[in-house]
Design a protein around this motif. Structure first.
Motif, mmCIF file in Angstrom:
data_model
loop_
_atom_site.group_PDB
_atom_site.id
_atom_site.type_symbol
_atom_site.label_atom_id
_atom_site.label_comp_id
_atom_site.label_asym_id
_atom_site.label_seq_id
_atom_site.Cartn_x
_atom_site.Cartn_y
_atom_site.Cartn_z
ATOM 1 N N GLU A 22 0.835 -1.209 0.000
ATOM 2 C CA GLU A 22 0.000 0.000 0.000
ATOM 3 C C GLU A 22 0.867 1.254 0.000
ATOM 4 O O GLU A 22 0.545 2.229 -0.685
ATOM 5 C CB GLU A 22 -0.937 0.000 1.211
ATOM 6 C CG GLU A 22 -2.069 -0.991 1.081
ATOM 7 C CD GLU A 22 -2.913 -1.078 2.347
ATOM 8 O OE1 GLU A 22 -4.069 -1.491 2.214
ATOM 9 O OE2 GLU A 22 -2.415 -0.761 3.458
ATOM 10 N N SER A 27 -2.950 -1.694 -4.764
ATOM 11 C CA SER A 27 -4.233 -2.000 -4.153
ATOM 12 C C SER A 27 -4.171 -3.433 -3.635
ATOM 13 O O SER A 27 -3.770 -4.345 -4.373
ATOM 14 C CB SER A 27 -5.340 -1.852 -5.198
ATOM 15 O OG SER A 27 -6.571 -2.240 -4.657
ATOM 16 N N PRO A 42 -3.597 -0.173 -9.236
ATOM 17 C CA PRO A 42 -4.798 0.596 -9.560
ATOM 18 C C PRO A 42 -4.759 1.214 -10.956
ATOM 19 O O PRO A 42 -5.799 1.477 -11.546
ATOM 20 C CB PRO A 42 -4.855 1.681 -8.493
ATOM 21 C CG PRO A 42 -3.832 1.366 -7.491
ATOM 22 C CD PRO A 42 -2.929 0.313 -8.054
#
Length: 89
Positions: A22, A27, A42
């Motif tokens: 993260e 993601s 992402p």
């Protein structure tokens, strides 16, 4: 039914890896039973990967879905960097 002790350990180690990923903009979704970590970029959502971790004679390791080892769980930052390289980052 209570979770096996190894499931708690897997969830713990995968949670640490999730945080590292993260921080690098990935993601992640941590599945608790059976423990696994779903990782995606992402910006390129079509590519994703599921990782788990396993105990071996040499210690605990993060593992790709196809069975190859990623890195020892003692170095989640190195594991996250290796995962990003596979993602093309």
């Amino acid at each position: 039914m209570a979770a096996e002790p190894h499931e708690h350990t897997r969830t713990y180690f995968l949670g640490i890896l999730a945080r590292e990923l993260e921080l690098r903009g990935m993601s992640v979704t941590l599945r608790r039973s059976p423990p696994a970590l779903r990782v995606s970029d992402p910006e390129a959502a079509m590519f994703n990967e599921t990782l788990d971790c396993v105990p071996l004679a040499e210690g605990w390791f993060y593992r790709w879905s196809w069975g190859d080892l990623v890195e020892r769980v003692e170095d989640p930052a190195k594991a996250a960097d290796r995962i990003l390289r596979v993602f093309g980052g």
